[in-house]
Design a protein around this motif. Structure first.
Motif, PDB file in Angstrom:
ATOM      1  N   VAL A 288       0.853  -1.193   0.000  1.00 19.30           N
ATOM      2  CA  VAL A 288       0.000   0.000   0.000  1.00 19.30           C
ATOM      3  C   VAL A 288       0.890   1.244   0.000  1.00 19.30           C
ATOM      4  O   VAL A 288       1.790   1.373   0.837  1.00 19.30           O
ATOM      5  CB  VAL A 288      -0.915   0.034   1.249  1.00 19.30           C
ATOM      6  CG1 VAL A 288      -1.844   1.256   1.190  1.00 19.30           C
ATOM      7  CG2 VAL A 288      -1.733  -1.247   1.363  1.00 19.30           C
ATOM      8  N   GLY A 289       0.618   2.162  -0.958  1.00 19.32           N
ATOM      9  CA  GLY A 289       1.362   3.418  -1.003  1.00 19.32           C
ATOM     10  C   GLY A 289       2.597   3.290  -1.874  1.00 19.32           C
ATOM     11  O   GLY A 289       2.827   2.265  -2.516  1.00 19.32           O
ATOM     12  N   ASN A 290       3.411   4.361  -1.875  1.00 18.82           N
ATOM     13  CA  ASN A 290       4.556   4.367  -2.799  1.00 18.82           C
ATOM     14  C   ASN A 290       5.880   4.616  -2.094  1.00 18.82           C
ATOM     15  O   ASN A 290       6.753   5.286  -2.617  1.00 18.82           O
ATOM     16  CB  ASN A 290       4.322   5.383  -3.931  1.00 18.82           C
ATOM     17  CG  ASN A 290       3.974   6.747  -3.361  1.00 18.82           C
ATOM     18  OD1 ASN A 290       4.077   6.947  -2.140  1.00 18.82           O
ATOM     19  ND2 ASN A 290       3.569   7.673  -4.203  1.00 18.82           N
ATOM     20  N   ASP A 291       6.030   4.028  -0.893  1.00 18.23           N
ATOM     21  CA  ASP A 291       7.303   4.133  -0.194  1.00 18.23           C
ATOM     22  C   ASP A 291       8.379   3.390  -1.008  1.00 18.23           C
ATOM     23  O   ASP A 291       8.230   2.195  -1.274  1.00 18.23           O
ATOM     24  CB  ASP A 291       7.151   3.509   1.209  1.00 18.23           C
ATOM     25  CG  ASP A 291       8.469   3.463   1.949  1.00 18.23           C
ATOM     26  OD1 ASP A 291       9.134   4.505   2.029  1.00 18.23           O
ATOM     27  OD2 ASP A 291       8.850   2.377   2.421  1.00 18.23           O
ATOM     28  N   PRO A 292       9.444   4.091  -1.431  1.00 17.05           N
ATOM     29  CA  PRO A 292      10.418   3.451  -2.326  1.00 17.05           C
ATOM     30  C   PRO A 292      11.110   2.247  -1.671  1.00 17.05           C
ATOM     31  O   PRO A 292      11.345   1.233  -2.335  1.00 17.05           O
ATOM     32  CB  PRO A 292      11.443   4.556  -2.612  1.00 17.05           C
ATOM     33  CG  PRO A 292      10.941   5.804  -1.994  1.00 17.05           C
ATOM     34  CD  PRO A 292       9.762   5.500  -1.133  1.00 17.05           C
ATOM     35  N   ALA A 293      11.420   2.327  -0.370  1.00 16.35           N
ATOM     36  CA  ALA A 293      12.092   1.202   0.296  1.00 16.35           C
ATOM     37  C   ALA A 293      11.187  -0.023   0.306  1.00 16.35           C
ATOM     38  O   ALA A 293      11.624  -1.143   0.006  1.00 16.35           O
ATOM     39  CB  ALA A 293      12.481   1.592   1.721  1.00 16.35           C
ATOM     40  N   SER A 294       9.884   0.194   0.594  1.00 17.41           N
ATOM     41  CA  SER A 294       8.934  -0.927   0.607  1.00 17.41           C
ATOM     42  C   SER A 294       8.846  -1.562  -0.774  1.00 17.41           C
ATOM     43  O   SER A 294       8.788  -2.793  -0.905  1.00 17.41           O
ATOM     44  CB  SER A 294       7.543  -0.452   1.030  1.00 17.41           C
ATOM     45  OG  SER A 294       7.557  -0.076   2.383  1.00 17.41           O
ATOM     46  N   ALA A 295       8.845  -0.715  -1.816  1.00 13.24           N
ATOM     47  CA  ALA A 295       8.752  -1.240  -3.187  1.00 13.24           C
ATOM     48  C   ALA A 295       9.959  -2.123  -3.488  1.00 13.24           C
ATOM     49  O   ALA A 295       9.819  -3.193  -4.102  1.00 13.24           O
ATOM     50  CB  ALA A 295       8.669  -0.075  -4.187  1.00 13.24           C
ATOM     51  N   VAL A 296      11.144  -1.719  -3.035  1.00  8.95           N
ATOM     52  CA  VAL A 296      12.363  -2.517  -3.271  1.00  8.95           C
ATOM     53  C   VAL A 296      12.266  -3.838  -2.511  1.00  8.95           C
ATOM     54  O   VAL A 296      12.553  -4.909  -3.056  1.00  8.95           O
ATOM     55  CB  VAL A 296      13.626  -1.727  -2.831  1.00  8.95           C
ATOM     56  CG1 VAL A 296      14.858  -2.629  -2.872  1.00  8.95           C
ATOM     57  CG2 VAL A 296      13.830  -0.510  -3.715  1.00  8.95           C
ATOM     58  N   TYR A 297      11.822  -3.774  -1.241  1.00  9.76           N
ATOM     59  CA  TYR A 297      11.710  -5.012  -0.443  1.00  9.76           C
ATOM     60  C   TYR A 297      10.764  -6.004  -1.124  1.00  9.76           C
ATOM     61  O   TYR A 297      11.056  -7.186  -1.233  1.00  9.76           O
ATOM     62  CB  TYR A 297      11.192  -4.707   0.976  1.00  9.76           C
ATOM     63  CG  TYR A 297      12.173  -3.954   1.853  1.00  9.76           C
ATOM     64  CD1 TYR A 297      13.536  -4.236   1.816  1.00  9.76           C
ATOM     65  CD2 TYR A 297      11.748  -2.980   2.741  1.00  9.76           C
ATOM     66  CE1 TYR A 297      14.433  -3.550   2.620  1.00  9.76           C
ATOM     67  CE2 TYR A 297      12.642  -2.293   3.549  1.00  9.76           C
ATOM     68  CZ  TYR A 297      13.984  -2.572   3.482  1.00  9.76           C
ATOM     69  OH  TYR A 297      14.867  -1.895   4.268  1.00  9.76           O
ATOM     70  N   VAL A 298       9.622  -5.476  -1.598  1.00  8.22           N
ATOM     71  CA  VAL A 298       8.627  -6.354  -2.240  1.00  8.22           C
ATOM     72  C   VAL A 298       9.204  -6.962  -3.519  1.00  8.22           C
ATOM     73  O   VAL A 298       9.063  -8.159  -3.777  1.00  8.22           O
ATOM     74  CB  VAL A 298       7.317  -5.586  -2.513  1.00  8.22           C
ATOM     75  CG1 VAL A 298       6.393  -6.364  -3.442  1.00  8.22           C
ATOM     76  CG2 VAL A 298       6.606  -5.282  -1.192  1.00  8.22           C
TER      77      VAL A 298
ATOM     78  N   ASN B 253      12.336  -7.528  -4.228  1.00  7.83           N
ATOM     79  CA  ASN B 253      13.342  -8.544  -3.882  1.00  7.83           C
ATOM     80  C   ASN B 253      12.681  -9.839  -3.414  1.00  7.83           C
ATOM     81  O   ASN B 253      13.123 -10.936  -3.753  1.00  7.83           O
ATOM     82  CB  ASN B 253      14.274  -8.027  -2.779  1.00  7.83           C
ATOM     83  CG  ASN B 253      15.161  -6.904  -3.283  1.00  7.83           C
ATOM     84  OD1 ASN B 253      15.291  -6.706  -4.491  1.00  7.83           O
ATOM     85  ND2 ASN B 253      15.769  -6.163  -2.370  1.00  7.83           N
ATOM     86  N   LYS B 254      11.623  -9.715  -2.627  1.00  8.27           N
ATOM     87  CA  LYS B 254      10.938 -10.909  -2.118  1.00  8.27           C
ATOM     88  C   LYS B 254      10.327 -11.691  -3.278  1.00  8.27           C
ATOM     89  O   LYS B 254      10.426 -12.928  -3.339  1.00  8.27           O
ATOM     90  CB  LYS B 254       9.842 -10.505  -1.115  1.00  8.27           C
ATOM     91  CG  LYS B 254      10.411 -10.015   0.216  1.00  8.27           C
ATOM     92  CD  LYS B 254       9.353  -9.350   1.093  1.00  8.27           C
ATOM     93  CE  LYS B 254       9.996  -8.744   2.341  1.00  8.27           C
ATOM     94  NZ  LYS B 254       9.058  -7.985   3.174  1.00  8.27           N
ATOM     95  N   MET B 255       9.707 -10.962  -4.225  1.00  4.08           N
ATOM     96  CA  MET B 255       9.053 -11.649  -5.344  1.00  4.08           C
ATOM     97  C   MET B 255      10.073 -12.296  -6.268  1.00  4.08           C
ATOM     98  O   MET B 255       9.860 -13.406  -6.765  1.00  4.08           O
ATOM     99  CB  MET B 255       8.149 -10.670  -6.095  1.00  4.08           C
ATOM    100  CG  MET B 255       7.021 -10.198  -5.190  1.00  4.08           C
ATOM    101  SD  MET B 255       5.822  -9.183  -6.008  1.00  4.08           S
ATOM    102  CE  MET B 255       5.022 -10.344  -7.065  1.00  4.08           C
ATOM    103  N   ALA B 256      11.205 -11.616  -6.469  1.00  2.18           N
ATOM    104  CA  ALA B 256      12.257 -12.204  -7.329  1.00  2.18           C
ATOM    105  C   ALA B 256      12.790 -13.481  -6.692  1.00  2.18           C
ATOM    106  O   ALA B 256      13.030 -14.483  -7.378  1.00  2.18           O
ATOM    107  CB  ALA B 256      13.382 -11.191  -7.535  1.00  2.18           C
ATOM    108  N   ALA B 257      12.966 -13.460  -5.368  1.00  4.35           N
ATOM    109  CA  ALA B 257      13.482 -14.648  -4.661  1.00  4.35           C
ATOM    110  C   ALA B 257      12.474 -15.794  -4.767  1.00  4.35           C
ATOM    111  O   ALA B 257      12.852 -16.954  -4.947  1.00  4.35           O
ATOM    112  CB  ALA B 257      13.768 -14.309  -3.203  1.00  4.35           C
ATOM    113  N   CYS B 258      11.178 -15.460  -4.680  1.00  3.75           N
ATOM    114  CA  CYS B 258      10.131 -16.482  -4.825  1.00  3.75           C
ATOM    115  C   CYS B 258      10.256 -17.158  -6.180  1.00  3.75           C
ATOM    116  O   CYS B 258      10.268 -18.387  -6.294  1.00  3.75           O
ATOM    117  CB  CYS B 258       8.741 -15.839  -4.740  1.00  3.75           C
ATOM    118  SG  CYS B 258       8.165 -15.565  -3.073  1.00  3.75           S
ATOM    119  N   GLU B 259      10.344 -16.324  -7.201  1.00  6.43           N
ATOM    120  CA  GLU B 259      10.368 -16.859  -8.568  1.00  6.43           C
ATOM    121  C   GLU B 259      11.525 -17.839  -8.743  1.00  6.43           C
ATOM    122  O   GLU B 259      11.358 -18.934  -9.288  1.00  6.43           O
ATOM    123  CB  GLU B 259      10.484 -15.693  -9.550  1.00  6.43           C
ATOM    124  CG  GLU B 259      10.133 -16.083 -10.973  1.00  6.43           C
ATOM    125  CD  GLU B 259      10.445 -14.972 -11.954  1.00  6.43           C
ATOM    126  OE1 GLU B 259      10.835 -15.269 -13.086  1.00  6.43           O
ATOM    127  OE2 GLU B 259      10.308 -13.796 -11.556  1.00  6.43           O
TER     128      GLU B 259
END
Ligand code: NAD
Length: 287
Positions: free
Chosen positions: A40-50, A52-58
């Motif tokens: 939710v929202g456009n916090d740049p750090a949160s976007a990077v964390y998400v 990274n998490k999705m890339a690791a999942c893949e």
């Protein structure tokens, strides 16, 4: 003395490799592990964390879904999506990226996640189970630190451990996991009177403060293990931890770097919790 360094990248890569094998075995039984992430929202750090998490999942063969909402979204919409994801049998883990905008009741959102899909381990029931020493999803960062202790074959039973920081995400669950492992734990925080008095007598120090190079060499007992959870952005853009790495390395026996220490382990534990959640579903379905 020069401390041995725990390589979080290498350890996390090994864990992710093992998880990829488990994810493939699950897929062969008709259950592809799946993590849903709400941002939710456009916090740049949160976007990077998400990201990274999705890339690791893949890479580990875990399907991931990103559900993105603008910062001014009505919390009711997010709660409705959580109810939908809870009911969706193809989703095994649900993560709400924190922090949420201040209009949100963060506790209520975390408790709207099904306990069985709470792979971040922040639901009050999982927190309670952890504190009772019962089987529970452990929050990923302290869980990752425990894996580092295991890999380093550090004896926790009877060890004097100081955890600096009392957040719900790191400090408190870290202390709980260590107590469950038999350590004698002191939690220090911003109101602690003489921090160095505590850290100097510790066999293990876990720093989760959020202040660059906060833990200095004079605060560490020779030979101690020092785990640096902090991630701080310096004015030059570089990352650094809460520990004065260069100087503390000369005193400590074991140390973790930043970057390349606890950070990669956090993501690996998120994947592990998601695979565990999917394995439970497969077992219950007799698949
Ligand atoms: P937080 O701000 O919620 O908590 C910080 C804690 O530090 C508080 O409990 C506070 O009491 C304590 N503190 C502040 N000043 C202090 C002082 N002078 N002496 C003693 N204690 C003091 O932060 P958090 O969410 O627990 O995160 C801590 C750090 O860890 C941050 O740098 C964060 O970015 C990082 N972090 C890293 C990971 C990872 O994957 N490596 C995950 C989560 C958080």
């Amino acid at each position: 003395m020069s401390a041995s360094v725990i390589d979080g990248n290498a350890l996390a890569a090994r864990v992710r490799g093992e998880l990829a094998v488990r994810a493939t075995a699950l897929a062969a039984r008709g259950v592809q592990p799946c993590l849903a992430v709400i941002l939710v929202g456009n916090d740049p750090a949160s976007a990077v964390y998400v990201r990274n998490k999705m890339a690791a999942c893949e890479k580990a063969g875990i399907r991931s879904l990103k559900l993105e909402y603008p910062g001014d979204i009505d919390p009711v919409v997010v709660m409705a999506k959580l109810a939908e994801l809870n009911a969706d049998a193809s989703v095994h883990g649900i993560l709400v990226q924190l922090p949420l905008p201040s209009r949100f009741d963060e506790g209520a959102v975390l408790e709207a996640i099904s306990v069985a899909k709470d792979v971040d381990g922040f639901h009050a029931e999982n927190v309670g189970r952890l504190s009772q020493g019962q089987d529970a999803f452990s929050p990923c960062t302290p869980h990752g630190v425990m894996k580092m202790f295991e890999a380093a074959q550090l004896r926790l039973a009877g060890a004097e451990v100081v955890v600096i920081g009392r957040s719900n995400i790191v400090g408190k669950p870290m202390a709980m996991l260590l107590i469950n492992a038999g350590a004698t734990v002191t939690i220090c925080h911003s109101r602690t009177r003489d921090l160095a008095f505590h850290t100097r007598r510790a066999d293990i120090v876990v720093a989760a403060v959020g202040k660059p190079r906060f833990l200095t060499a004079d605060m560490v007992k020779p030979g101690a293990a020092v785990i640096d959870v902090g991630i701080n952005r310096l004015p030059d853009g570089k990352l650094c931890g809460d520990v004065d790495f260069a100087a503390v390395s000369e005193v400590a026996g074991l140390i973790t770097p930043v970057p390349g220490g606890v950070g990669p382990m956090t993501i690996a534990m998120l994947l592990e919790n998601t695979v565990i959640a999917a394995e439970r579903v497969a077992r219950e379905a007799g698949q």
